[in-house]
Motif scaffolding. Structure first.
Motif, mmCIF file in Angstrom:
data_model
loop_
_atom_site.group_PDB
_atom_site.id
_atom_site.type_symbol
_atom_site.label_atom_id
_atom_site.label_comp_id
_atom_site.label_asym_id
_atom_site.label_seq_id
_atom_site.Cartn_x
_atom_site.Cartn_y
_atom_site.Cartn_z
ATOM 1 N N UNK A 32 0.787 -1.223 0.000
ATOM 2 C CA UNK A 32 0.000 0.000 0.000
ATOM 3 C C UNK A 32 0.820 1.275 0.000
ATOM 4 N N UNK A 33 2.130 1.123 -0.062
ATOM 5 C CA UNK A 33 3.000 2.323 -0.041
ATOM 6 C C UNK A 33 3.859 2.332 -1.297
ATOM 7 N N UNK A 34 3.421 3.035 -2.328
ATOM 8 C CA UNK A 34 4.196 3.026 -3.576
ATOM 9 C C UNK A 34 5.468 3.853 -3.463
ATOM 10 N N UNK A 35 6.440 3.480 -4.297
ATOM 11 C CA UNK A 35 7.620 4.340 -4.471
ATOM 12 C C UNK A 35 7.169 5.475 -5.366
ATOM 13 N N UNK A 36 7.031 6.670 -4.845
ATOM 14 C CA UNK A 36 6.417 7.703 -5.678
ATOM 15 C C UNK A 36 6.979 9.082 -5.366
ATOM 16 N N UNK A 37 7.154 9.841 -6.419
ATOM 17 C CA UNK A 37 7.503 11.244 -6.286
ATOM 18 C C UNK A 37 6.341 12.072 -6.805
ATOM 19 N N UNK A 95 15.006 15.505 -12.757
ATOM 20 C CA UNK A 95 15.281 14.092 -13.025
ATOM 21 C C UNK A 95 16.304 13.549 -12.032
ATOM 22 N N UNK A 96 17.313 14.360 -11.755
ATOM 23 C CA UNK A 96 18.345 13.943 -10.797
ATOM 24 C C UNK A 96 17.720 13.680 -9.425
ATOM 25 N N UNK A 97 16.819 14.574 -9.024
ATOM 26 C CA UNK A 97 16.164 14.468 -7.719
ATOM 27 C C UNK A 97 15.331 13.191 -7.637
ATOM 28 N N UNK A 98 14.497 12.985 -8.654
ATOM 29 C CA UNK A 98 13.629 11.807 -8.658
ATOM 30 C C UNK A 98 14.447 10.525 -8.761
ATOM 31 N N UNK A 99 15.468 10.548 -9.625
ATOM 32 C CA UNK A 99 16.266 9.344 -9.811
ATOM 33 C C UNK A 99 16.899 8.909 -8.496
ATOM 34 N N UNK A 100 17.342 9.862 -7.720
ATOM 35 C CA UNK A 100 17.996 9.481 -6.467
ATOM 36 C C UNK A 100 16.986 9.093 -5.400
ATOM 37 N N UNK A 101 16.013 9.958 -5.179
ATOM 38 C CA UNK A 101 15.138 9.755 -4.020
ATOM 39 C C UNK A 101 13.968 8.819 -4.298
ATOM 40 N N UNK A 102 13.619 8.638 -5.559
ATOM 41 C CA UNK A 102 12.495 7.750 -5.851
ATOM 42 C C UNK A 102 12.992 6.456 -6.478
#
Lengths: 954, 288
Positions: free
Chosen positions: A158-163, A379-386
């Motif tokens: 119930x907890x997706x990897x999501x940005x 993209x850099x932010x999402x790639x790292x944190x998501x």
């Protein structure tokens, strides 16, 4: 050559085949380039559209339909789960507004869920302005839905990897959702607000929103955009103003604020909306707007409503790493909004990164370099944190400044900077600039009309950058000006200034602006940003007034040396609601404008790389040139300088010469001959026999296929120095038509670079025999005159070997006779002459030796007499040719050659002529004449055969 | 005749053949050279006279920021020069450079004098080098004549004023002159593409008109393709794509990005074309 051998075919095909390969390579390269340019980038993306029904509202039980589209990378499946991005659109937009961004993210391996927010487009429900109970709860339900998708990676059930990514309205949602729902792993809110009440009711001396000045321009646009009954956000749809970001917004995903403006949605009609004054707005939002817009003031209830839709109060609950992108050209949500968000989120230790770019609600996505930077950071932010790829992005601060116009595409050019720490709006240094001017009375116009113009919502950054729209009304503004700056100041942040004001009513609404004034007097209001203030408790007289500190909106601008700063305090502004009653205020500015500055290093752009490329290119060219020249020198030194001992004193020796053209035609197949000193050699042959080709090779104009030519024992190749000992006339004269004959000879000799006195112009001119005509232009010469001049040119410097191709062409009989004498005279003193001709008489009379060529081969060579003496034929003039022919045919070995006019040409073939005559007389045939054929013509015909067709017709 | 050991005639040295001065005079004697250079002098004067007919009308010459070049043309000698360059850069200078570089070898071939030069013998590489350098010198001379005349005439008529444009602050005359020289320099570099193309065609064909016309046509084709934005990044590879980047030299601060890229593009193309020209000419059979 009718049946070419395979080898010949191959040789002939070779050049064409090579050409074909080259052409094929070019075609393939071009095709590859075109394909690369037009090929859709990234892997394929599939989409699923669905109308989802989610339950939200304060108690989570009100169903609402949301129009959604899920973008999935082609390879995403339950076996290969991908992280997700929730991509929210701007106010007035729909899920379609962010389609290109969604496709971009999906192409980078994310499942992207876009949806049309409630109250817009085909989605149901009403607009609650990102209310935590409505829009934010909708988004929570979408997270549930995402977590249930088999393709989406999850942290736990119930907890997706999501940005969450979004601009403006969508950015606000990202912040509020992250505060409300811990499942969010990272957010990228762009050009969005911190406190909606402050954004719409700003007060720049620090006053509460209830004291704020209503930003009616923007508010009206938004209310109009969301409020029109039945047609959704149709208030401005169709009008150009409804496309606030213009083309640039779609240029670089994820462009900040996609669809941030109202009125872009389709007119899917929710049936229920009935109130014409509220449209699709929720009743409480609508009521608050109507109250504020009517009075220009906000009551506490309205402020509370707006605060509920603001991240300001819940920042401490945001744990998702946050990338805040804010626009400098944004009169709606200026840099201060992002600054407040950044401070609030960072206070709890959550990673925060801030980036400013030159676009915004007024400026769109900004120049290309800016949208690229924002895209990269996102993209850099999402790639790292998501997604969990790549290093931690860090928290350094990047910003950019408009540097000017792009000369090529007429857009704006921005320079990017970066700095390790985020300095906020106060800068890391300050610069005080004193502005001066007397206290000035200014009038507040009744009902705010006429009003000064600072910015026009959606007009774009261009307008405010140029002298464009900013304008103040005379009598309604006070100005205080600095002296010209001695050095340029890079302002980055919110300038502050101290003011005093007096008002007969005790209250004043003022607009404080800071202009950059160039030496010509043209004033620019950076990004059209103004600081509205509402002052209360003012005295009647300005000298009694206490100074207040005004914080202007944050700007990024370089004020050049020589420019002045102008502080303007105006009473009206078209974008704001001002008091209706006419009043006269008095304002005074004390001291200095305090300008925050930020030092940073420029972000290296492609330009730096290009400079290195240019330097590298130049270096490569220089090195390449040096190498080529060195190689040529080396080859030159290694050139065969030996002297063939056998031919050391022979002006010309041609050995086994063969020339085959690219199309396979063999012009010269095997030619051998020599020219010795004192000889005038005639190269005789029918047209196309290969004479001219031989001479072309001899002059170094054409490369032989095989064989050698020696000139005084030296091997001759194109450009051999020994060519300087040959004078030539090949294929007719070649002169500069605009020069006189004499000038042509001089120009030619100058080009040889040889000493002037060696030329012997007088001798040459005498041979040409042109008289005064040498001073006339060549273009007026007759053919014969040019021919004579060409022979004279060939004789310049009295070369040891004179090569003349058809020298008597165009000459009249006396000139031909003269030419013969000249040539015979010339071939003395060790010199030699080679004459090519198809005129037999000419060779016979002029030459000492002859070389007869036919079909590219030598058929005879030697002294003219010898060639002629070999002639075995005799011409008989008889009374009865028919009988004579019969008689002669009986004679053994004697052959009658075909000849007309009753004459018989007979090849006696060793039989004595007397015997032949006796035989004829015995047969009773009268013989009138017996002429031994001594003429070269016979020899020529005998040697080359009767076929009159030239070898060129082979 | 005395002969040296290397086998050549007395006084003959390959490196002394076809002296630059001789080729320079050879070209100077041609009517087309005189006409082209004369027109370079005449054009600014014609423009100057045309401006005297200015009725003060208020017609709009275009909407981009650089249209102001037209309106500012009479504000001073520097602006007048800038205007003269602006109006001739896109076509006139292209034709002139193509003329000087495209005609030089092809015309010798068509007259038949090329084979006599090669039979002197002038080494082929030397012949091309001399021809190329002289053609480039004449092209540069044309550019300088145009700018020089415009500057002189414009200054005499409109005075020595700062360089104005709406894209940037006013530039002091000395600074403006430097910018103007930079613009000329960049234009010269961009025109190297035309020079390279015309020279290559000149070597390939015997028809001077074909070489000049071919180079101009290809330039126009490239300009047309450059207008088609659908080509996207491919346009960066068009030789004309950066031809107007010199406008960036007028802004403050100076924008050199596109200028640098334009230089890279132009120098690459020119080197390629010249390299091909030399490669071809040193190997080909001269049949003209």
């Amino acid at each position: 050559m009718t049946s070419p051998s395979p080898a010949a075919w191959f040789r002939r095909a070779l050049p064409t085949r090579r050409r074909a390969i080259a052409a094929a390579v070019v075609v393939v390269l071009l095709a590859a380039a075109v394909t690369w340019a037009v090929w859709p980038q990234g892997p394929g993306v599939r989409t699923e559209s669905a109308m989802l029904t989610v339950r939200s509202g304060p108690s989570g039980d009100q169903p609402v339909n949301l129009d959604t589209t899920l973008y999935l990378p082609d390879d995403a499946s339950s076996g290969r789960k991908v992280p997700a991005v929730l991509l929210a659109h701007g106010f007035g937009g729909t899920k379609e507004s962010v389609r290109s961004d969604a496709e971009e993210f999906a192409g980078r391996g994310y499942a992207v869920l876009t949806w049309t927010a409630r109250g817009f487009g085909r989605s149901g429900g009403e607009i609650h302005l990102d209310n935590p109970d409505y829009e934010v709860r909708d988004a929570e339900r979408l997270l549930d839905w995402l977590a249930a998708r088999p393709e989406v990676r999850t942290d736990a059930a119930g907890d997706p990897k999501v940005g969450v990514v979004g601009g403006s309205y969508g950015g606000g949602l990202a912040l509020l959702l992250a505060a409300q729902d811990r499942r969010v792993d990272a957010i990228v809110p762009m050009i969005t607000w911190n406190d909606l009440s402050r954004a719409f009711l700003p007060e720049s001396t620090g006053g509460a929103p209830t004291e704020g000045v209503f930003k009616k321009g923007w508010a009206g646009l938004f209310f109009g955009g969301g409020g029109n009954v039945g047609s959704g956000p149709a208030g401005l749809s169709g009008a150009t103003a409804a496309q606030p970001q213009g083309a640039p917004a779609s240029a670089g995903p994820p462009s900040p604020g996609p669809g941030a403006g109202p009125g872009t949605g389709p007119g899917g009609a929710p049936a229920g909306a009935a109130d014409p004054s509220c449209g699709r707005f929720a009743a409480d939002v609508c009521a608050a707007y109507l109250r504020i817009a009517t009075t220009g003031r906000a009551d506490q209830a309205a402020v509370d409503l707006l605060r509920r839709s603001s991240p300001a109060g819940v920042l401490d609950r945001i744990k998702a790493p946050t990338l805040l992108v804010q626009g400098e050209a944004d009169t709606l949500f200026p840099l201060g909004e992002a600054d407040a968000n950044a401070r609030g989120i960072a206070a709890t230790g959550t990673p925060v990164r801030v980036a400013w770019f030159t676009g915004g609600h007024d400026g769109g996505s900004g120049p290309r370099s800016d949208s690229d930077r924002v895209k990269f950071l996102t993209v850099q932010w999402l790639d790292h944190y998501v997604k969990g790829e790549g290093d931690a992005p860090g928290d350094d601060f990047t910003w950019s400044r408009i540097a000017g116009f792009d000369a090529l595409d007429r857009g704006l050019v921005a320079t990017g900077f970066r700095r390790a720490d985020y300095p906020g709006l106060t800068g890391n240094a300050r610069r005080e600039v004193t502005v001066a001017g007397p206290a000035q009375p200014i009038a507040n116009p009744p009902n705010g009309n006429p009003a000064a113009i600072s910015s026009i919502p959606f007009a774009g950054g261009l307008a405010s950058l140029l002298d464009g729209v900013a304008g103040d009304v005379p009598g309604q503004h006070a100005q205080f000006e600095s002296t010209p700056l001695t050095e340029a100041v890079d302002v980055a942040g919110a300038p502050t200034v101290s003011l005093r004001a007096a008002s007969p009513t005790g209250e004043a609404v003022l607009f404080v602006k800071l202009y950059d004034v160039d030496p010509d007097g043209a004033a620019t209001l950076p990004n059209g940003l103004v600081a509205p203030i509402r002052l209360t408790g003012l005295p009647q007289q300005v000298q009694d007034a206490r100074p207040v500190t005004v914080t202007l909106p944050g700007i990024v601008r370089r004020v050049e040396a020589g420019h002045r700063l102008r502080l303007v305090v105006a009473t009206s502004d078209q974008a704001y609601t001002t008091p209706a009653a006419p009043t006269v205020y008095t304002v005074a500015a004390d001291g200095a404008v305090s300008l925050p500055t930020v030092s940073g290093e420029p972000i290296p752009t492609a330009a730096t790389i290009w400079r290195w490329v240019l330097a590298g290119l130049l270096a490569a060219i220089v090195i390449g040139l040096v190498v080529v020249v060195a190689l040529v020198r080396r080859r030159h030194r290694r050139q065969d300088r030996s002297v063939h001992p056998e031919y050391a004193d022979t002006p010309l020796a041609v050995r086994a010469l063969r020339k085959e053209y690219a199309d396979g035609f063999v012009a010269v197949s095997n030619v051998d001959f020599e020219v010795h000193p004192g000889q005038v050699v005639g190269l005789l042959g029918p047209n196309g026999a290969g004479k001219t080709t031989t001479l072309r090779v001899l002059m170094g104009l054409t490369q032989p296929t095989a064989g050698e030519i020696y000139v005084f024992g030296r091997r001759l190749v194109p450009g051999s120095p020994v060519l300087s000992r040959i004078g030539a006339l090949v294929e007719g004269p070649g002169f500069l038509p605009h020069l006189s004959g004499l000038d042509n000879l001089k120009a030619y000799w100058r080009a040889t670079g040889r000493p002037w006195e060696d030329a012997q112009f007088d001798a040459a001119l005498e041979i040409a025999g042109l008289g005064d005509s040498v001073h006339r232009r060549i273009k007026n010469y007759s053919h014969g005159m040019r021919q004579r001049l060409a022979i004279a040119q060939a004789m310049l410097g009295l070369p040891e070997l004179l090569v003349l191709d058809e020298p008597t062409d165009g000459l009249d009989p006396p000139q031909i006779a003269e030419m013969r004498r000249v040539l015979q005279r010339y071939a003395t003193d060790g010199r030699a002459v080679l004459v090519s001709s198809h005129l037999l008489a000419e060779v016979e009379q002029t030459c000492t030796h002859a070389v007869v060529v036919n079909k590219g081969r030598i058929v005879a060579s030697g002294p003219v007499e010898e060639i002629v003496g070999e002639s075995p034929s005799v011409l008989f003039d008889v009374t009865d040719p028919v009988a004579a022919r019969a008689v002669l045919d009986r004679l053994h070995g004697v052959r009658v050659l075909p000849e007309s006019d009753g004459q018989l040409v007979v090849d006696t073939n060793g039989t004595a002529r007397s015997e032949v005559v006796a035989e004829l007389v015995r047969a009773g045939i009268g013989v009138d004449r017996v002429v031994p054929r001594r003429r070269l013509e016979d020899a020529f015909l005998a040697l080359v055969g009767e076929n009159s067709r030239g070898s060129g017709d082979r | 005749m005395v002969v040296t050991d290397a086998g050549e005639a007395r006084g003959y040295r390959p490196s002394a053949t076809m002296p630059f001065v001789a080729e320079f005079r050879r070209q100077a004697s041609r009517r087309r050279t005189q006409l082209a250079l004369g027109f370079m002098v005449l054009l600014p004067l014609i423009i100057l006279i045309a401006f005297q007919f200015d009725s003060g009308g208020d017609d709009d010459n275009g909407r981009n920021e650089f249209a102001s070049l037209v309106e500012l043309a009479t504000s001073g000698g520097l602006n007048f020069t800038l205007f003269s360059i602006f109006v001739s850069a896109s076509f006139l200078l292209v034709v002139v450079v193509a003329l000087f570089c495209g005609d030089t070898v092809a015309s010798e071939a068509s007259w038949g004098s090329l084979r006599y030069l090669l039979a002197i013998p002038v080494p082929r590489a030397r012949l091309l080098t001399v021809k190329l350098v002289v053609a480039l010198a004449y092209s540069a001379l044309a550019l300088l004549l145009l700018a020089g005349t415009a500057l002189l005439a414009g200054t005499l008529r409109y005075g020595w004023s700062p360089l104005r444009s709406t894209v940037a602050a006013e530039l002091e005359p000395t600074e403006g002159l430097l910018r103007l020289l930079a613009v000329l320099g960049y234009l010269a570099v961009v025109l190297l593409v035309v020079a390279g193309l015309a020279f290559l065609l000149s070597v390939i064909t015997d028809a001077a008109l074909g070489a000049v016309g071919g180079a101009v046509l290809l330039w126009i084709l490239s300009s047309i393709l450059d207008q088609i934005t659908a080509l996207g990044a491919l346009r960066d590879f068009l030789p004309t794509h950066f031809s107007t980047a010199w406008l960036g030299l007028l802004s403050t601060p100076v924008q050199t990005d596109d200028v640098v890229r334009g230089c890279i593009s132009a120098i690459s193309y020119a080197t390629l074309f010249w390299g091909l020209a030399f490669w071809r000419f040193t190997r080909k059979d001269i049949t003209s």
